[in-house]
Write a protein that holds these residues in place. Structure first.
Motif, short mmCIF file in Angstrom:
data_model
loop_
_atom_site.label_atom_id
_atom_site.label_comp_id
_atom_site.label_asym_id
_atom_site.label_seq_id
_atom_site.Cartn_x
_atom_site.Cartn_y
_atom_site.Cartn_z
N PHE A 182 0.81 -1.22 0.00
CA PHE A 182 0.00 0.00 0.00
C PHE A 182 0.84 1.27 0.00
N ALA A 183 2.14 1.17 0.22
CA ALA A 183 3.01 2.35 0.24
C ALA A 183 4.33 2.01 -0.44
N PRO A 184 4.31 1.86 -1.77
CA PRO A 184 5.48 1.32 -2.46
C PRO A 184 6.57 2.33 -2.80
N ASP A 185 6.34 3.62 -2.54
CA ASP A 185 7.23 4.65 -3.07
C ASP A 185 8.70 4.46 -2.68
N HIS A 186 8.97 4.05 -1.46
CA HIS A 186 10.36 3.99 -0.97
C HIS A 186 10.88 2.56 -0.85
#
Length: 333
Positions: A193-197
């Motif tokens: 759900f939070a793949p950016d980093h």
């Protein structure tokens, strides 16, 4: 280094409550999923702590873990994770010490830094936050409660003291990655759900890892959404329930998991669609043959030790089938 076919696959479940269903149904289905996962060869079944979200039934995470562990026999069961800011570390040590005593060698404790809800909910949980981030201190306090008794210690986790309860650090940035590395603990990245980093955090963890009595080498797990069906068209349709749920979350109106639809993109603004696409970028949607290439590419890019898959499918039978197809794809890896 493991190949994809040798890499452990696990299940992440939020015990979704679907439209027309109840929490009772969610718990029954969760246990059934865990039993199927055990039969299929999945390594772990984890549930996550969330609060004040109508479509998520896993708020009392330790209770759900006990329910699932009692209904299975081999699969590891744990938290992915406990949101430690909501709790006194002693309480978590006692809860998971109890679980580890009841189900020896099968309980995991993943801990996260987020509250798992909004600030009003956090206050309702009766936790009072310090100005300085207390998460690192809380993790070390939690670790200490699981150590054998030493002279001068006046507060003991009973049960819990002296038990080997594996602790994982969960995160979606390099903060958790660096803390896990510093403490020599395994690290799970919330790329579902939070793949950016994802790549930066995993690299930071591996580069700064300090061996510990717990772990000699870095150990990385990544989260991936998985919606598999016999045809690509049906998989896309199954995925639409999850996309609708995220749109509702973005709008500040979380609800029960909705049934699949064919025109989900037409029901949201371009900005909402962009937010959903960004949050679900690490997703496998399609038939086993369709998702195998993207799965291999992701595996080769990250080289995780384990992959934990989340798939909030409206129809329970279709969710079970999705996990069956995923393991079929793994064997072809």
């Amino acid at each position: 280094m493991n190949s994809l076919s040798e890499t452990a696959f696990s299940v992440l479940d939020l015990c979704p409550i679907v439209e027309g269903g109840t929490a009772v149904d969610a718990f029954r289905n969760g246990l059934d999923l865990a039993r199927h996962a055990e039969r299929l060869g999945y390594h772990r079944y984890w549930v996550a702590e969330h609060h004040n979200i109508p479509g998520v039934a896993s708020a009392a995470t330790a209770v759900v873990i006990g329910h699932v562990a009692a209904g299975t026999s081999r699969i590891r069961v744990g938290a992915g994770g406990i949101m430690l800011p909501n709790h006194a570390p002693l309480v978590i040590a006692e809860q998971f010490g109890t679980l580890a005593s009841l189900f020896p060698g099968r309980i995991d404790l993943g801990v996260g830094r987020a509250p798992g809800g909004d600030q009003r909910t956090a206050r309702a949980l009766r936790r009072y936050f310090e100005e300085v981030d207390a998460f690192p201190k809380d993790v070390q306090e939690l670790q200490a409660y699981f150590q054998p008794a030493t002279p001068g210690r006046f507060v003991h986790a009973i049960p819990g003291e002296g038990l080997d309860v594996p602790i994982w650090i969960l995160g979606s940035s390099d903060f958790g990655a660096r803390l896990a590395a510093q403490l020599g603990l395994p690290y799970a990245f919330a790329s579902h759900f939070a793949p950016d980093h994802l790549f930066d955090a995993v690299a930071a963890y591996r580069e700064s890892f300090v061996p510990s009595a717990t772990l000699a080498e870095p150990k990385v797990m990544i989260g991936v959404n998985a919606f598999l069906a016999d045809t690509d068209e049906e998989a896309v349709r199954l995925f639409s329930s999850h996309r609708q749920a995220i749109v509702n979350l973005v709008r500040g109106r979380p609800g029960l998991l909705p049934p699949p639809i064919d025109d989900v993109d037409s029901r949201c603004t371009p900005e909402e669609r962009a937010a959903v696409d960004r949050m679900t970028r690490v997703s496998l949607v399609g038939s086993p043959s369709t998702i195998l290439g993207p799965l291999r590419s992701l595996f080769n890019a990250v080289r995780p030790d384990e992959i934990i898959f989340s798939g909030h499918v409206f129809d329970h039978a279709a969710r079970i089938h999705s996990y069956e197809l995923l393991m079929q794809a793994r064997r072809s890896g």
